[in-house]
Design a protein around this motif. Structure first.
Motif, PDB file in Angstrom:
ATOM      1  N   GLY A   1       0.757  -1.240   0.000  1.00 32.12           N
ATOM      2  CA  GLY A   1       0.000   0.000   0.000  1.00 32.12           C
ATOM      3  C   GLY A   1       0.785   1.286   0.000  1.00 32.12           C
ATOM      4  N   LEU A   2       2.098   1.245   0.082  1.00 33.81           N
ATOM      5  CA  LEU A   2       2.878   2.480   0.042  1.00 33.81           C
ATOM      6  C   LEU A   2       2.665   3.196  -1.286  1.00 33.81           C
ATOM      7  N   ASN A   3       2.425   4.498  -1.231  1.00 35.31           N
ATOM      8  CA  ASN A   3       2.368   5.339  -2.416  1.00 35.31           C
ATOM      9  C   ASN A   3       3.757   5.955  -2.592  1.00 35.31           C
ATOM     10  N   LEU A   4       4.492   5.470  -3.567  1.00 38.00           N
ATOM     11  CA  LEU A   4       5.862   5.927  -3.832  1.00 38.00           C
ATOM     12  C   LEU A   4       5.851   6.986  -4.928  1.00 38.00           C
ATOM     13  N   GLN A   5       6.455   8.114  -4.643  1.00 36.40           N
ATOM     14  CA  GLN A   5       6.541   9.196  -5.619  1.00 36.40           C
ATOM     15  C   GLN A   5       7.989   9.656  -5.740  1.00 36.40           C
ATOM     16  N   THR A   6       8.698   9.121  -6.753  1.00 36.08           N
ATOM     17  CA  THR A   6      10.050   9.587  -7.029  1.00 36.08           C
ATOM     18  C   THR A   6       9.974  10.865  -7.864  1.00 36.08           C
ATOM     19  N   ARG A   7      11.129  11.482  -8.076  1.00 37.58           N
ATOM     20  CA  ARG A   7      11.220  12.713  -8.862  1.00 37.58           C
ATOM     21  C   ARG A   7      10.216  13.761  -8.366  1.00 37.58           C
ATOM     22  N   THR A   8      10.134  13.843  -7.051  1.00 36.74           N
ATOM     23  CA  THR A   8       9.212  14.790  -6.423  1.00 36.74           C
ATOM     24  C   THR A   8       9.974  15.524  -5.328  1.00 36.74           C
ATOM     25  N   MET A   9      10.407  16.712  -5.639  1.00 37.21           N
ATOM     26  CA  MET A   9      11.259  17.462  -4.724  1.00 37.21           C
ATOM     27  C   MET A   9      10.434  18.293  -3.755  1.00 37.21           C
ATOM     28  N   VAL A  10      10.692  18.132  -2.489  1.00 43.25           N
ATOM     29  CA  VAL A  10      10.033  18.963  -1.481  1.00 43.25           C
ATOM     30  C   VAL A  10      10.712  20.325  -1.469  1.00 43.25           C
ATOM     31  N   THR A  11       9.908  21.364  -1.567  1.00 41.26           N
ATOM     32  CA  THR A  11      10.461  22.718  -1.580  1.00 41.26           C
ATOM     33  C   THR A  11      10.255  23.463  -0.267  1.00 41.26           C
ATOM     34  N   GLU A  12       9.226  23.041   0.498  1.00 45.26           N
ATOM     35  CA  GLU A  12       8.992  23.728   1.773  1.00 45.26           C
ATOM     36  C   GLU A  12       7.948  22.957   2.582  1.00 45.26           C
ATOM     37  N   ILE A  13       8.127  22.956   3.881  1.00 42.60           N
ATOM     38  CA  ILE A  13       7.096  22.477   4.800  1.00 42.60           C
ATOM     39  C   ILE A  13       6.499  23.695   5.476  1.00 42.60           C
ATOM     40  N   GLY A  14       5.171  23.798   5.470  1.00 38.94           N
ATOM     41  CA  GLY A  14       4.520  24.940   6.082  1.00 38.94           C
ATOM     42  C   GLY A  14       4.913  25.106   7.538  1.00 38.94           C
ATOM     43  N   SER A  15       4.868  26.328   8.030  1.00 37.84           N
ATOM     44  CA  SER A  15       5.364  26.613   9.382  1.00 37.84           C
ATOM     45  C   SER A  15       4.396  26.186  10.476  1.00 37.84           C
ATOM     46  N   ILE A  16       3.102  26.060  10.125  1.00 41.31           N
ATOM     47  CA  ILE A  16       2.112  25.622  11.122  1.00 41.31           C
ATOM     48  C   ILE A  16       1.139  24.656  10.464  1.00 41.31           C
ATOM     49  N   PRO A  17       0.605  23.709  11.239  1.00 42.97           N
ATOM     50  CA  PRO A  17      -0.403  22.804  10.688  1.00 42.97           C
ATOM     51  C   PRO A  17      -1.761  23.507  10.583  1.00 42.97           C
ATOM     52  N   SER A  18      -2.637  22.907   9.791  1.00 41.29           N
ATOM     53  CA  SER A  18      -3.986  23.440   9.636  1.00 41.29           C
ATOM     54  C   SER A  18      -4.808  23.155  10.894  1.00 41.29           C
ATOM     55  N   GLN A  19      -6.027  23.669  10.931  1.00 37.00           N
ATOM     56  CA  GLN A  19      -6.904  23.416  12.058  1.00 37.00           C
ATOM     57  C   GLN A  19      -7.215  21.927  12.196  1.00 37.00           C
ATOM     58  N   GLN A  20      -7.112  21.204  11.092  1.00 30.27           N
ATOM     59  CA  GLN A  20      -7.326  19.755  11.108  1.00 30.27           C
ATOM     60  C   GLN A  20      -6.070  18.994  11.520  1.00 30.27           C
ATOM     61  N   GLY A  21      -5.020  19.713  11.835  1.00 32.18           N
ATOM     62  CA  GLY A  21      -3.784  19.072  12.264  1.00 32.18           C
ATOM     63  C   GLY A  21      -2.940  18.524  11.135  1.00 32.18           C
ATOM     64  N   LEU A  22      -3.095  19.063   9.929  1.00 32.11           N
ATOM     65  CA  LEU A  22      -2.342  18.600   8.757  1.00 32.11           C
ATOM     66  C   LEU A  22      -1.269  19.615   8.384  1.00 32.11           C
ATOM     67  N   TRP A  23      -0.047  19.116   8.169  1.00 30.92           N
ATOM     68  CA  TRP A  23       1.056  19.965   7.741  1.00 30.92           C
ATOM     69  C   TRP A  23       1.051  20.089   6.218  1.00 30.92           C
ATOM     70  N   PRO A  24       1.084  21.314   5.670  1.00 34.61           N
ATOM     71  CA  PRO A  24       1.190  21.463   4.214  1.00 34.61           C
ATOM     72  C   PRO A  24       2.638  21.281   3.763  1.00 34.61           C
ATOM     73  N   VAL A  25       2.828  20.409   2.800  1.00 34.80           N
ATOM     74  CA  VAL A  25       4.167  20.130   2.273  1.00 34.80           C
ATOM     75  C   VAL A  25       4.161  20.463   0.786  1.00 34.80           C
ATOM     76  N   HIS A  26       4.937  21.456   0.410  1.00 44.97           N
ATOM     77  CA  HIS A  26       4.969  21.929  -0.963  1.00 44.97           C
ATOM     78  C   HIS A  26       6.081  21.211  -1.737  1.00 44.97           C
ATOM     79  N   THR A  27       5.758  20.753  -2.930  1.00 48.12           N
ATOM     80  CA  THR A  27       6.707  19.988  -3.732  1.00 48.12           C
ATOM     81  C   THR A  27       6.741  20.506  -5.157  1.00 48.12           C
ATOM     82  N   SER A  28       7.643  19.959  -5.948  1.00 51.67           N
ATOM     83  CA  SER A  28       7.749  20.315  -7.364  1.00 51.67           C
ATOM     84  C   SER A  28       6.537  19.862  -8.158  1.00 51.67           C
ATOM     85  N   ARG A  29       5.671  19.047  -7.555  1.00 49.69           N
ATOM     86  CA  ARG A  29       4.487  18.534  -8.247  1.00 49.69           C
ATOM     87  C   ARG A  29       3.200  18.871  -7.495  1.00 49.69           C
TER      88      ARG A  29
END
Length: 456
Positions: A222-250
């Motif tokens: 069940g692992l979702n593997l995503q190669t060639r996907t560069m993380v550019t930034e992790i948001g500084s705070i999580p959302s109200q739902q407790g989710l961290w936004p992770v920005h990538t090249s895709r």
């Protein structure tokens, strides 16, 4: 391996767009550039950043074969191809450190804490054998002895004194360590100018194939593997739902938990680690004797110490070829070539030709081998300021975890660190409950280190 941005205009550290090809990646697997889905999922329970040893181990342990209803959704992002960073560029050396760095740990933290690290490293030998057999991973896992050979008499005398001290403490693992006199070292290890040394149990393997094998199992579960996907930034705070936004090249993915398996590239997306984990570049080679030329087989693995800080490592493959690297002492005084340098797309000038003729000048029985370097490459390791990995919950970032900073010594350390970090992220267990050595825990204090071993 993943990259992000800091406040400067140029992201650092960043993986090279093109890179030197390591021997281990000469047989590329179909999963190498795999993307489990054409688009990134909008969200996931656990996000792993980094597709090397730590990321693969975490993914394997998170996707443990339980029912889909019970398993968390897990996504793994890799900036380049699978296992294209330090894990796919190392020496493949599964070699516990029984007494060398143990001396430093003992002086700084006490013998009991140092012994925890030694026992932890030794445990990886059998654990990897168990997993490789269970999952039928063909990664050339081989167990043998390792020679630790000293060419400097003063350094040998210092090592022997600490060896004697450990023996006097009645430590069971020291029964496996054999001291070698000058005559024994030259005869058994076949090393010219050897002054003496030690031997103990070790192993070696094909690291890329181990990682691919672990990831293949995880993807099948069940692992979702995503190669060639560069993380550019992790948001500084999580959302109200407790989710961290992770920005990538895709695009952006939102994650409840994040595991940074980013090693040398950690500070790009977690800048608080900029002093604690530094990208440091090294060189490795693949050497072969000429077809039909005579040479003395070397079934053991090696560490050859030319003097304090002068270290070369080596394994022999079953086909007779040699993987050998290190020799940092040849370029240590040119820090711009390696320290805080994340470019594995170029060689290191000061050591580029060091291994030409290395086997002939180092070993008895190789004089007429016509051995030559067939391939050379660089890799970027994550050196920690205190020579200890950073494992655990990232300070002041609830839901974010790290397994990084392995100091070029990851093979006998990372697998069980990946297991532990998976347990922390999935089951909310504490660091103490994982059984990891106490010295490995990442803490606020360690982010402002009192030591700087990276330049030592």
């Amino acid at each position: 391996m993943a990259i992000g941005k800091q406040t400067s205009s140029k992201p650092f550290p960043q993986p090279a767009a093109g890179y030197t090809e390591p021997f281990w990646r000469t047989e590329v697997d179909p999963l190498d550039s795999h993307q489990s889905s054409p688009d990134l999922p909008a969200k996931t329970d656990i996000l792993i950043i980094g597709g090397g040893y730590a990321g693969a181990s975490a993914a394997y342990h998170l996707c443990d074969g339980t029912s889909q209803a019970e398993s968390p959704r897990v996504v793994l992002l890799e900036a380049r191809e699978l296992c294209s960073g330090a894990t796919g560029r190392n020496g493949g050396h599964l070699r516990p450190d029984l007494y060398a760095i143990t001396k430093t740990y003992s002086e700084r933290y006490g013998l009991d804490a140092a012994v925890e690290v030694v026992r932890f490293e030794i445990s990886h030998m059998r654990k990897l054998e168990e997993i490789v057999q269970k999952e039928q991973i063909d990664c050339n896992l081989t167990f043998t002895r390792s020679f630790d050979i000293y060419l400097d008499e003063d350094q040998l005398a210092e090592a022997k004194a600490f060896y004697d001290f450990l023996i006097s403490q009645g430590l069971d693992f020291m029964r496996d360590v054999e001291y070698l006199s000058e005559e024994e070292a030259q005869r058994s290890a076949k090393v010219r100018n050897a002054k003496g040394g030690f031997s103990f149990s070790a192993g070696h393997l094909w690291p890329y194939k181990l990682i691919v094998g672990l990831i293949r199992v995880a993807v099948s579960r069940g692992l979702n593997l995503q190669t060639r996907t560069m993380v550019t930034e992790i948001g500084s705070i999580p959302s109200q739902q407790g989710l961290w936004p992770v920005h990538t090249s895709r695009g952006t993915i939102h994650a409840r938990k994040i595991i940074l398996a980013t090693n040398a590239f950690t500070s790009a997306i977690a800048p608080e680690y900029s002093r604690a984990i530094v990208p440091c570049k090294g060189l490795c080679t693949h050497i072969e004797a000429a077809p039909g030329a005579p040479y003395e087989p070397l079934p053991e693995t090696y560490a050859i110490r030319h003097g304090p800080g002068a270290f070369i490592y080596q394994i022999s493959r079953k086909d007779g070829s040699i993987i050998v690297g290190g020799a940092q002492y040849t370029y240590r005084d040119s820090p711009e070539q390696w320290h805080n340098n994340s470019d594995d797309g170029s060689l290191i000038p000061n050591v580029e030709h060091y291994f030409d003729g290395y086997m002939q000048r180092t070993f008895f029985g190789w004089e007429d081998s016509q051995a030559r370097v067939k391939q050379k490459w660089t890799g970027v390791m994550g050196y920690s300021a205190d020579s200890l990995p950073h494992i655990g919950a990232i300070p002041n970032k609830p839901g974010q975890f790290i397994a990084a900073g392995f100091n070029g010594h990851g093979m006998p350390v990372v697998f069980l660190c990946g297991k532990a970090i998976a347990e922390m992220a999935r089951d909310s267990v504490s660091f103490e409950q994982t059984g990891l050595p106490r010295l490995f825990e990442t803490t606020t204090e360690r982010l402002s280190p009192i030591y700087d071993d990276t330049l030592g």
